[in-house]
Design a protein around this motif. Structure first.
Motif, PDB file in Angstrom:
ATOM      1  N   GLN A  56      50.935  49.946  54.928  1.00 24.39           N
ATOM      2  CA  GLN A  56      51.783  51.259  55.101  1.00 24.39           C
ATOM      3  C   GLN A  56      51.972  51.832  54.012  1.00 24.39           C
ATOM      4  N   TRP A  57      52.024  51.251  52.612  1.00 16.61           N
ATOM      5  CA  TRP A  57      52.150  51.839  51.422  1.00 16.61           C
ATOM      6  C   TRP A  57      51.014  52.335  50.706  1.00 16.61           C
ATOM      7  N   ASN A  58      49.837  52.029  51.298  1.00 18.50           N
ATOM      8  CA  ASN A  58      48.710  52.552  50.883  1.00 18.50           C
ATOM      9  C   ASN A  58      48.207  51.910  49.549  1.00 18.50           C
ATOM     10  N   ALA A  59      48.501  50.720  49.499  1.00 22.95           N
ATOM     11  CA  ALA A  59      48.195  49.979  48.110  1.00 22.95           C
ATOM     12  C   ALA A  59      46.677  49.887  47.678  1.00 22.95           C
ATOM     13  N   ASP A  60      46.342  49.775  46.474  1.00 19.36           N
ATOM     14  CA  ASP A  60      45.099  49.797  46.296  1.00 19.36           C
ATOM     15  C   ASP A  60      44.708  48.145  45.635  1.00 19.36           C
ATOM     16  N   ALA A  61      45.782  47.514  45.250  1.00 23.56           N
ATOM     17  CA  ALA A  61      45.695  46.261  44.767  1.00 23.56           C
ATOM     18  C   ALA A  61      46.903  45.642  44.797  1.00 23.56           C
ATOM     19  N   ILE A  62      46.795  44.106  44.724  1.00 23.84           N
ATOM     20  CA  ILE A  62      47.942  43.301  44.525  1.00 23.84           C
ATOM     21  C   ILE A  62      47.683  42.043  43.616  1.00 23.84           C
ATOM     22  N   ILE A  63      48.660  42.004  42.829  1.00 31.45           N
ATOM     23  CA  ILE A  63      48.676  40.762  41.783  1.00 31.45           C
ATOM     24  C   ILE A  63      49.702  39.886  42.296  1.00 31.45           C
ATOM     25  N   ALA A  64      49.622  38.733  42.616  1.00 29.63           N
ATOM     26  CA  ALA A  64      50.752  37.925  43.266  1.00 29.63           C
ATOM     27  C   ALA A  64      50.586  36.345  42.809  1.00 29.63           C
ATOM     28  N   GLN A  65      51.797  35.791  42.853  1.00 31.36           N
ATOM     29  CA  GLN A  65      51.888  34.317  42.834  1.00 31.36           C
ATOM     30  C   GLN A  65      51.647  33.824  44.198  1.00 31.36           C
ATOM     31  N   PHE A  66      50.441  33.522  44.605  1.00 26.70           N
ATOM     32  CA  PHE A  66      49.969  33.335  46.057  1.00 26.70           C
ATOM     33  C   PHE A  66      50.228  31.712  46.123  1.00 26.70           C
ATOM     34  N   GLU A  67      50.690  31.339  47.421  1.00 24.67           N
ATOM     35  CA  GLU A  67      50.854  29.855  47.931  1.00 24.67           C
ATOM     36  C   GLU A  67      49.361  29.527  48.157  1.00 24.67           C
ATOM     37  N   LYS A  76      41.060  41.746  51.510  1.00 24.65           N
ATOM     38  CA  LYS A  76      39.907  42.133  51.176  1.00 24.65           C
ATOM     39  C   LYS A  76      39.262  42.865  52.840  1.00 24.65           C
ATOM     40  N   LYS A  77      39.608  42.061  53.782  1.00 29.38           N
ATOM     41  CA  LYS A  77      39.381  42.732  55.005  1.00 29.38           C
ATOM     42  C   LYS A  77      39.982  44.074  55.091  1.00 29.38           C
ATOM     43  N   ASN A  78      41.136  44.378  54.614  1.00 28.89           N
ATOM     44  CA  ASN A  78      41.794  45.477  54.863  1.00 28.89           C
ATOM     45  C   ASN A  78      41.840  46.445  53.552  1.00 28.89           C
ATOM     46  N   GLY A  79      40.676  46.359  52.742  1.00 31.31           N
ATOM     47  CA  GLY A  79      40.285  47.394  51.500  1.00 31.31           C
ATOM     48  C   GLY A  79      41.317  46.983  50.552  1.00 31.31           C
ATOM     49  N   ILE A  80      41.792  45.906  50.363  1.00 29.46           N
ATOM     50  CA  ILE A  80      42.998  45.711  49.049  1.00 29.46           C
ATOM     51  C   ILE A  80      42.364  44.823  48.197  1.00 29.46           C
ATOM     52  N   ARG A 251      37.433  48.835  42.031  1.00 28.64           N
ATOM     53  CA  ARG A 251      37.829  50.062  42.791  1.00 28.64           C
ATOM     54  C   ARG A 251      36.634  50.850  42.655  1.00 28.64           C
ATOM     55  N   GLN A 252      35.856  50.963  41.792  1.00 30.19           N
ATOM     56  CA  GLN A 252      34.616  51.672  41.473  1.00 30.19           C
ATOM     57  C   GLN A 252      33.486  50.952  42.110  1.00 30.19           C
ATOM     58  N   GLY A 253      33.542  49.863  42.453  1.00 29.46           N
ATOM     59  CA  GLY A 253      32.403  49.205  43.217  1.00 29.46           C
ATOM     60  C   GLY A 253      31.892  48.023  42.085  1.00 29.46           C
ATOM     61  N   GLY A 254      32.188  47.979  40.935  1.00 26.89           N
ATOM     62  CA  GLY A 254      31.593  47.032  40.204  1.00 26.89           C
ATOM     63  C   GLY A 254      32.602  45.631  40.019  1.00 26.89           C
ATOM     64  N   ALA A 255      31.769  44.539  39.480  1.00 26.16           N
ATOM     65  CA  ALA A 255      32.583  43.140  39.377  1.00 26.16           C
ATOM     66  C   ALA A 255      32.924  42.761  40.930  1.00 26.16           C
ATOM     67  N   GLN A 256      31.796  42.725  41.751  1.00 22.84           N
ATOM     68  CA  GLN A 256      32.000  42.338  43.030  1.00 22.84           C
ATOM     69  C   GLN A 256      32.284  40.782  43.117  1.00 22.84           C
ATOM     70  N   GLU A 257      31.789  39.933  42.245  1.00 23.58           N
ATOM     71  CA  GLU A 257      31.847  38.556  42.068  1.00 23.58           C
ATOM     72  C   GLU A 257      33.147  38.332  41.381  1.00 23.58           C
ATOM     73  N   PRO A 258      34.167  37.565  42.140  1.00 22.67           N
ATOM     74  CA  PRO A 258      35.342  37.116  41.027  1.00 22.67           C
ATOM     75  C   PRO A 258      35.276  36.713  39.875  1.00 22.67           C
ATOM     76  N   TYR A 259      35.711  36.991  38.764  1.00 25.58           N
ATOM     77  CA  TYR A 259      35.967  36.389  37.590  1.00 25.58           C
ATOM     78  C   TYR A 259      37.314  36.343  37.179  1.00 25.58           C
ATOM     79  N   ASP A 260      37.745  35.172  36.368  1.00 26.14           N
ATOM     80  CA  ASP A 260      39.220  35.256  35.818  1.00 26.14           C
ATOM     81  C   ASP A 260      39.381  35.964  34.644  1.00 26.14           C
ATOM     82  N   ILE A 261      40.626  36.210  34.837  1.00 25.22           N
ATOM     83  CA  ILE A 261      41.125  36.901  33.418  1.00 25.22           C
ATOM     84  C   ILE A 261      41.860  35.552  32.763  1.00 25.22           C
ATOM     85  N   ILE A 262      41.484  35.366  31.305  1.00 19.16           N
ATOM     86  CA  ILE A 262      42.055  34.158  30.715  1.00 19.16           C
ATOM     87  C   ILE A 262      43.184  34.858  29.735  1.00 19.16           C
ATOM     88  N   VAL A 263      44.497  34.231  29.912  1.00 18.74           N
ATOM     89  CA  VAL A 263      45.364  34.348  28.753  1.00 18.74           C
ATOM     90  C   VAL A 263      45.203  33.275  27.791  1.00 18.74           C
TER      91      VAL A 263
END
Length: 386
Positions: A56-67, A76-80, A251-263
């Motif tokens: 509804q908000w037309n979000a491009d992405a979400i960063i979250a503390q998922f369970e 991904k199925k909804n293009g986010i 968003r530009q179609g790159g980095a199709q395979e998930p890779y982690d961001i390391i803190v």
């Protein structure tokens, strides 16, 4: 314009630092709009409700503390684009903002071991990846240093779902039973704060009886704690910047395979809660306490000797036996460690920083610092300054 949902706990420094990094990236590229969604929204509406709101908000992405049970494939199925901030477990099908927690635990093990402790304890959550792995690394590091397994203690009886709550009595009984002096590594600053709080109610001296170290270097938590809390600092802001870069590429179609961001961590910021060397020798303990309390003043070996009712020769012998170094070397190393912290946290000329660590003459400071850190103060600041 990028529309991002950030669903995390904004009462802690981690989330705010992550957002700072994202905003820094947006200021260099294009405007980002961020919706700070509380995790309670997911608890009330489920992950399906989060997806519905995002659409509804037309979000491009979400960063979250998922369970762990969240069906993150719905985004991904909804293009986010979905990215998980480490909460309980890592995900395999989306990128994670995570860290080498085992390496961090090992670093803390080394930190406490060289301080002379022979008893160690870990306080963490149960079934939480970042807590479990920090504890694992801490134990592994201690064992590799020759510490017997019987000298390592653990307390992991709390769920992450109740961040603010802890049962006082079981924790007090655990603390009381630990052999003293003991070095306690807590999985984060919140847990470390609770340890110090209970120590104060139990007349346990911090850091003489119980030395305490946390993680995150949350300024408010660390400075409100008495004594002030030592903590491992994390480069979260940089991770936020890199996460924003990743979202742009995806968003530009790159980095199709998930890779982690390391803190990555930026080292241990030592405050009063660990500012001591563990020893049962009363003469050495008195000397060490005097050094740590007065390190910001121009003290010398003679000043230390005056505090102890034994000869200089005997004190030097006892001091070296306990710390494996001389009084002079101990003072010099402590000053350089203090300077390293100041270089990353205080924007002042090197001459002013020298005064803060008890050196009136800063001419040889660069050479001294390089002896202990392998680089000049300027080089150190360029490499590690956030």
């Amino acid at each position: 314009m990028v529309k991002l949902i950030l669903m995390t706990d904004f009462t802690e420094k981690y989330a705010n630092s992550l957002l700072k990094g994202i905003l820094k990236y947006s200021h260099q590229t294009e405007p980002w709009v961020v919706c700070r969604m509380p995790p309670s929204f997911r608890k009330t509406n489920g992950i399906e409700g989060v997806v519905k709101w995002a659409l509804q908000w037309n979000a491009d992405a979400i960063i979250a503390q998922f369970e762990p049970q969240d069906d993150v494939s719905l985004f991904k199925k909804n293009g986010i684009i979905a990215i998980a901030q480490d909460y309980k477990q890592r995900f395999n099908d989306i990128p994670n903002i995570t860290s080498n927690y085992i390496a961090a635990g090992r670093k803390v093990a080394d930190f406490f071991y060289i301080k002379g402790f022979s008893n160690f304890a870990y306080y963490g959550y149960e079934n939480v990846v970042w807590s479990d792995e920090r504890g694992q690394g801490f134990r592994e590091g201690l064992l590799e240093n020759g510490v017997d397994d019987s000298q390592i203690y653990e307390f992991r009886k709390q769920s992450l779902d109740d961040l603010w709550y802890y049962e006082t009595q079981p924790l007090k009984e655990w603390l009381a039973a630990l052999p003293k002096p003991v070095a306690v590594f807590a999985c984060d600053d919140t847990r470390a704060n609770k340890i110090i709080e209970l120590c104060n109610t139990m007349s346990l001296r911090v850091p003489i009886d119980v030395a305490v170290l946390g993680v995150d270097n949350d300024d408010i938590t660390c400075l409100l704690t008495y004594p002030e809390l030592s903590s491992m600092s994390l480069d979260i802001e940089k991770a936020g910047f890199e996460t924003a870069e990743l979202i742009t590429r995806m968003r530009q179609g790159g980095a199709q395979e998930p890779y982690d961001i390391i803190v990555h961590d930026t080292g241990i910021v030592e405050r009063t809660s660990t500012d001591i060397f563990a020893t049962r020798n009363p003469n050495v303990l008195k000397a060490l306490w005097y050094i740590h309390i007065n390190i910001s003043h121009p003290i010398c070996v003679d000043d230390v000797v005056e505090q102890v009712p034994v000869s200089r020769r005997l004190l030097e012998q006892e001091f070296r036996k306990e710390t494996s170094t001389s009084i002079y070397e101990y003072i010099s190393r402590l000053r350089m460690n203090k300077l390293a912290q100041l270089l990353l946290t205080v924007d002042e000329p090197i001459e002013a920083l020298a005064m803060r660590i008890g050196l009136n003459d800063s001419k040889n400071l660069s050479r001294q610092f390089k002896t202990y850190k392998g680089m000049t103060p300027i080089e150190y600041k360029k490499r590690y300054k956030i």
